[in-house]
Design a protein around this motif. Structure first.
Motif, PDB file in Angstrom:
ATOM      1  N   ILE A  66      50.397  27.073 -20.638  1.00 22.53           N
ATOM      2  CA  ILE A  66      49.297  28.039 -20.560  1.00 22.53           C
ATOM      3  C   ILE A  66      48.792  28.368 -21.961  1.00 22.53           C
ATOM      4  CG2 ILE A  66      48.737  30.449 -19.999  1.00 22.53           C
ATOM      5  CD1 ILE A  66      50.677  30.112 -17.559  1.00 22.53           C
ATOM      6  N   LEU A  67      49.703  28.600 -22.893  1.00 21.44           N
ATOM      7  CA  LEU A  67      49.299  28.926 -24.267  1.00 21.44           C
ATOM      8  C   LEU A  67      48.601  27.746 -24.945  1.00 21.44           C
ATOM      9  CD1 LEU A  67      52.437  30.938 -25.328  1.00 21.44           C
ATOM     10  CD2 LEU A  67      50.107  31.832 -25.227  1.00 21.44           C
ATOM     11  N   ARG A  68      49.099  26.541 -24.724  1.00 19.13           N
ATOM     12  CA  ARG A  68      48.497  25.351 -25.351  1.00 19.13           C
ATOM     13  C   ARG A  68      47.134  25.025 -24.750  1.00 19.13           C
ATOM     14  NH1 ARG A  68      53.897  24.123 -25.354  1.00 19.13           N
ATOM     15  NH2 ARG A  68      53.793  22.920 -23.435  1.00 19.13           N
ATOM     16  N   ASP A  69      46.852  25.520 -23.543  1.00 20.11           N
ATOM     17  CA  ASP A  69      45.534  25.325 -22.931  1.00 20.11           C
ATOM     18  C   ASP A  69      44.452  26.129 -23.634  1.00 20.11           C
ATOM     19  OD1 ASP A  69      46.367  23.499 -21.050  1.00 20.11           O
ATOM     20  OD2 ASP A  69      46.528  24.948 -19.420  1.00 20.11           O
ATOM     21  N   GLY A  70      44.851  27.024 -24.538  1.00 17.18           N
ATOM     22  CA  GLY A  70      43.891  27.763 -25.338  1.00 17.18           C
ATOM     23  C   GLY A  70      43.361  29.034 -24.707  1.00 17.18           C
ATOM     24  N   ARG A  71      43.966  29.470 -23.618  1.00 18.41           N
ATOM     25  CA  ARG A  71      43.517  30.719 -23.002  1.00 18.41           C
ATOM     26  C   ARG A  71      43.797  31.888 -23.931  1.00 18.41           C
ATOM     27  NH1 ARG A  71      45.708  31.115 -17.210  1.00 18.41           N
ATOM     28  NH2 ARG A  71      44.825  33.178 -17.484  1.00 18.41           N
ATOM     29  N   HIS A  72      42.924  32.875 -23.911  1.00 15.00           N
ATOM     30  CA  HIS A  72      43.065  34.055 -24.766  1.00 15.00           C
ATOM     31  C   HIS A  72      43.985  35.088 -24.118  1.00 15.00           C
ATOM     32  CE1 HIS A  72      42.168  37.491 -27.276  1.00 15.00           C
ATOM     33  NE2 HIS A  72      41.999  38.172 -26.158  1.00 15.00           N
ATOM     34  N   PHE A  73      44.925  35.598 -24.907  1.00 17.51           N
ATOM     35  CA  PHE A  73      45.767  36.710 -24.476  1.00 17.51           C
ATOM     36  C   PHE A  73      45.820  37.728 -25.607  1.00 17.51           C
ATOM     37  CE2 PHE A  73      47.297  33.161 -21.931  1.00 17.51           C
ATOM     38  CZ  PHE A  73      47.243  33.724 -20.667  1.00 17.51           C
ATOM     39  N   ASP A  74      45.950  38.993 -25.220  1.00 16.02           N
ATOM     40  CA  ASP A  74      46.066  40.072 -26.193  1.00 16.02           C
ATOM     41  C   ASP A  74      47.521  40.399 -26.499  1.00 16.02           C
ATOM     42  OD1 ASP A  74      43.200  40.786 -26.528  1.00 16.02           O
ATOM     43  OD2 ASP A  74      43.372  41.103 -24.363  1.00 16.02           O
ATOM     44  N   VAL A  75      48.407  40.058 -25.579  1.00 16.36           N
ATOM     45  CA  VAL A  75      49.837  40.309 -25.766  1.00 16.36           C
ATOM     46  C   VAL A  75      50.625  39.412 -24.814  1.00 16.36           C
ATOM     47  CG1 VAL A  75      49.965  42.196 -24.077  1.00 16.36           C
ATOM     48  CG2 VAL A  75      51.580  42.157 -25.983  1.00 16.36           C
ATOM     49  N   VAL A  76      51.859  39.087 -25.219  1.00 15.80           N
ATOM     50  CA  VAL A  76      52.796  38.352 -24.368  1.00 15.80           C
ATOM     51  C   VAL A  76      53.964  39.288 -24.076  1.00 15.80           C
ATOM     52  CG1 VAL A  76      54.405  36.404 -24.226  1.00 15.80           C
ATOM     53  CG2 VAL A  76      52.186  36.105 -25.342  1.00 15.80           C
ATOM     54  N   ILE A  77      54.322  39.396 -22.812  1.00 17.40           N
ATOM     55  CA  ILE A  77      55.542  40.115 -22.425  1.00 17.40           C
ATOM     56  C   ILE A  77      56.535  39.042 -22.020  1.00 17.40           C
ATOM     57  CG2 ILE A  77      56.598  41.769 -20.852  1.00 17.40           C
ATOM     58  CD1 ILE A  77      53.857  43.112 -20.584  1.00 17.40           C
TER      59      ILE A  77
ATOM     60  N   ASP B 177      42.661  51.962 -19.657  1.00 15.14           N
ATOM     61  CA  ASP B 177      41.968  50.964 -18.856  1.00 15.14           C
ATOM     62  C   ASP B 177      41.157  50.050 -19.779  1.00 15.14           C
ATOM     63  OD1 ASP B 177      39.550  51.164 -16.140  1.00 15.14           O
ATOM     64  OD2 ASP B 177      40.781  49.536 -16.854  1.00 15.14           O
ATOM     65  N   VAL B 178      41.871  49.210 -20.517  1.00 13.97           N
ATOM     66  CA  VAL B 178      41.242  48.412 -21.560  1.00 13.97           C
ATOM     67  C   VAL B 178      40.943  46.986 -21.134  1.00 13.97           C
ATOM     68  CG1 VAL B 178      42.206  49.780 -23.426  1.00 13.97           C
ATOM     69  CG2 VAL B 178      43.495  47.839 -22.543  1.00 13.97           C
ATOM     70  N   GLY B 179      41.505  46.533 -20.035  1.00 12.43           N
ATOM     71  CA  GLY B 179      41.254  45.179 -19.579  1.00 12.43           C
ATOM     72  C   GLY B 179      41.869  44.098 -20.439  1.00 12.43           C
ATOM     73  N   ALA B 180      42.896  44.427 -21.196  1.00 14.54           N
ATOM     74  CA  ALA B 180      43.556  43.451 -22.052  1.00 14.54           C
ATOM     75  C   ALA B 180      44.173  42.332 -21.213  1.00 14.54           C
ATOM     76  CB  ALA B 180      44.629  44.123 -22.899  1.00 14.54           C
ATOM     77  N   ALA B 181      44.195  41.132 -21.781  1.00 13.89           N
ATOM     78  CA  ALA B 181      44.785  39.977 -21.114  1.00 13.89           C
ATOM     79  C   ALA B 181      46.246  39.853 -21.532  1.00 13.89           C
ATOM     80  CB  ALA B 181      44.025  38.708 -21.489  1.00 13.89           C
ATOM     81  N   ILE B 182      47.129  39.818 -20.537  1.00 12.88           N
ATOM     82  CA  ILE B 182      48.568  39.774 -20.780  1.00 12.88           C
ATOM     83  C   ILE B 182      49.140  38.501 -20.176  1.00 12.88           C
ATOM     84  CG2 ILE B 182      50.786  40.882 -20.277  1.00 12.88           C
ATOM     85  CD1 ILE B 182      49.250  43.548 -20.104  1.00 12.88           C
ATOM     86  N   LEU B 183      49.987  37.811 -20.950  1.00 15.28           N
ATOM     87  CA  LEU B 183      50.793  36.714 -20.417  1.00 15.28           C
ATOM     88  C   LEU B 183      52.191  37.261 -20.196  1.00 15.28           C
ATOM     89  CD1 LEU B 183      51.335  33.793 -19.580  1.00 15.28           C
ATOM     90  CD2 LEU B 183      51.763  33.272 -22.001  1.00 15.28           C
ATOM     91  N   LEU B 184      52.623  37.307 -18.946  1.00 19.75           N
ATOM     92  CA  LEU B 184      53.940  37.807 -18.568  1.00 19.75           C
ATOM     93  C   LEU B 184      54.825  36.617 -18.249  1.00 19.75           C
ATOM     94  CD1 LEU B 184      55.919  40.035 -17.700  1.00 19.75           C
ATOM     95  CD2 LEU B 184      54.750  40.069 -15.485  1.00 19.75           C
ATOM     96  N   VAL B 185      55.946  36.495 -18.971  1.00 23.31           N
ATOM     97  CA  VAL B 185      56.836  35.348 -18.810  1.00 23.31           C
ATOM     98  C   VAL B 185      58.195  35.843 -18.325  1.00 23.31           C
ATOM     99  CG1 VAL B 185      57.798  33.293 -19.907  1.00 23.31           C
ATOM    100  CG2 VAL B 185      55.654  34.279 -20.772  1.00 23.31           C
TER     101      VAL B 185
ATOM    102  N   TYR C 234      44.719  45.913 -16.529  1.00 17.94           N
ATOM    103  CA  TYR C 234      45.070  44.752 -17.343  1.00 17.94           C
ATOM    104  C   TYR C 234      44.936  43.480 -16.517  1.00 17.94           C
ATOM    105  CZ  TYR C 234      46.916  48.217 -20.523  1.00 17.94           C
ATOM    106  OH  TYR C 234      47.041  49.279 -21.371  1.00 17.94           O
ATOM    107  N   GLU C 235      44.514  42.409 -17.153  1.00 17.78           N
ATOM    108  CA  GLU C 235      44.421  41.089 -16.527  1.00 17.78           C
ATOM    109  C   GLU C 235      45.726  40.367 -16.843  1.00 17.78           C
ATOM    110  OE1 GLU C 235      42.858  38.156 -14.242  1.00 17.78           O
ATOM    111  OE2 GLU C 235      41.862  40.055 -14.652  1.00 17.78           O
ATOM    112  N   VAL C 236      46.530  40.108 -15.825  1.00 17.45           N
ATOM    113  CA  VAL C 236      47.880  39.567 -16.033  1.00 17.45           C
ATOM    114  C   VAL C 236      47.964  38.151 -15.488  1.00 17.45           C
ATOM    115  CG1 VAL C 236      50.341  39.899 -15.590  1.00 17.45           C
ATOM    116  CG2 VAL C 236      48.839  41.898 -15.839  1.00 17.45           C
ATOM    117  N   THR C 237      48.478  37.252 -16.320  1.00 19.86           N
ATOM    118  CA  THR C 237      48.812  35.899 -15.902  1.00 19.86           C
ATOM    119  C   THR C 237      50.325  35.783 -15.987  1.00 19.86           C
ATOM    120  OG1 THR C 237      46.736  34.997 -16.756  1.00 19.86           O
ATOM    121  CG2 THR C 237      48.537  33.431 -16.397  1.00 19.86           C
TER     122      THR C 237
END
Length: 105
Positions: free
Chosen positions: A54-65, A13-21, A40-43
């Protein structure tokens, strides 16, 4: 789409930010909900173009799936927009063989 939730006091339960594509909305929604239960916080981005924005907007992510298989796009084209230090997990629900060529070194 954002999904989030807390599973309690667990090491995962780390709360990492994930970008799921992924263009498959059923798979993306199910995976985002599952990850959200674990804290996890998933976008979710349903296209390579949306993920790039989304990536160019400068949002922070810990990993991309990243699902590399899209009908009219190539998932690996997104790699140029992903910072080198950001881990990328290649994931596809499609049973086809997936080959991704890393760009740069």
């Amino acid at each position: 789409m954002k999904s989030g939730g807390k599973a309690g006091n667990d090491a995962r339960d780390v709360g990492a930010a994930i970008l799921l594509v992924d263009d498959n909305k059923l798979v993306a929604t199910a995976l985002a909900r599952y990850l959200g239960v674990w804290g996890y916080e998933v976008t979710v981005a349903y296209s390579v173009v949306d993920a790039g924005e989304i990536l160019r907007d400068g949002r922070h992510f810990d990993v991309v799936i990243l699902d590399p298989l899209f009908p009219r796009e190539r998932g690996e084209d997104l790699l140029k927009d992903i910072p080198r230090e950001l881990p990328v997990v290649i994931f596809s629900a499609n049973p086809e063989r997936v080959t991704v060529t890393a760009q740069g070194s």
